[in-house]
Design an enzyme around this catalytic site. Structure first.
Site, PDB file in Angstrom:
ATOM      1  CG  ASN A 125      -2.181   0.979   1.018  1.00  0.00           C
ATOM      2  OD1 ASN A 125      -2.088   1.788   0.297  1.00  0.00           O
ATOM      3  ND2 ASN A 125      -2.977   0.930   2.025  1.00  0.00           N
ATOM      4  CE1 TYR A 132      -1.618   6.200   7.411  1.00  0.00           C
ATOM      5  CE2 TYR A 132      -0.563   4.124   6.874  1.00  0.00           C
ATOM      6  CZ  TYR A 132      -1.482   4.892   7.163  1.00  0.00           C
ATOM      7  OH  TYR A 132      -2.706   4.090   7.188  1.00  0.00           O
TER       8      TYR A 132
END
Length: 160
Positions: A125, A132
């Site tokens: 992902n 993030y």
């Protein structure tokens, strides 16, 4: 950001469960999904809650959520906050709702004087990993998740 972030309520359980199913589909893990309205309600709002959740709303509709709980670091001798899930429906990604959810959970960790705020991300992902990293998180390549479930858990529990 066009939307609001708030603490989940018992009335949000069906919408959250639907989003959790969407997440399981996205992660190609529907074969592991067994959660129900009843089990989620008990986990979040039962006599002894196991987790907490925030929801993201847009136009009075729940479109995302963050589910988290406390863990503990022996090295820090302090509790931490573990983010089990963060999910925003695909059509609303990039709207700021994911950032707002992550910021709100981080603020809770700071308010509660947690030593860490952690979560896991699937290695494929890349969009999430990049998101993030943009928020200041580090992906720790030297750590691996260890998990034991189902029959293997039962066998281990019986081994003495």
């Amino acid at each position: 950001m066009d939307g609001t972030i708030r603490a989940a309520s018992p009335d949000d359980v069906p919408a959250m469960l639907a989003l959790m199913r969407e997440l399981a589909e996205f992660e190609k893990l529907t074969h592991l999904f067994v959660a129900s309205d009843e089990s989620l309600h008990e986990a979040l709002f039962g006599v002894r809650p196991a987790a907490e959740a925030l929801v993201a709303e847009q136009d009075a509709r729940v479109v995302g959520y963050a589910l988290f709980f406390h863990n503990f670091s022996t090295f820090l001798s302090r509790r931490g906050l573990y983010l089990e899930d963060i999910y925003v429906q695909p059509g609303l990604r990039g709207s700021g709702l994911g950032t707002a959810l992550l910021q709100r959970v981080a603020a809770i960790a700071v308010e509660r004087q947690c030593g860490r705020f952690e979560w896991s991300v699937l290695d494929w992902n890349q969009r999430a990993i990049d998101f993030y990293a943009k928020m200041g998180a580090s992906v720790l390549p030297e750590w691996r998740i260890v998990r034991i479930t189902n029959d293997a858990l039962m066998r281990l529990a019986k081994a003495e």
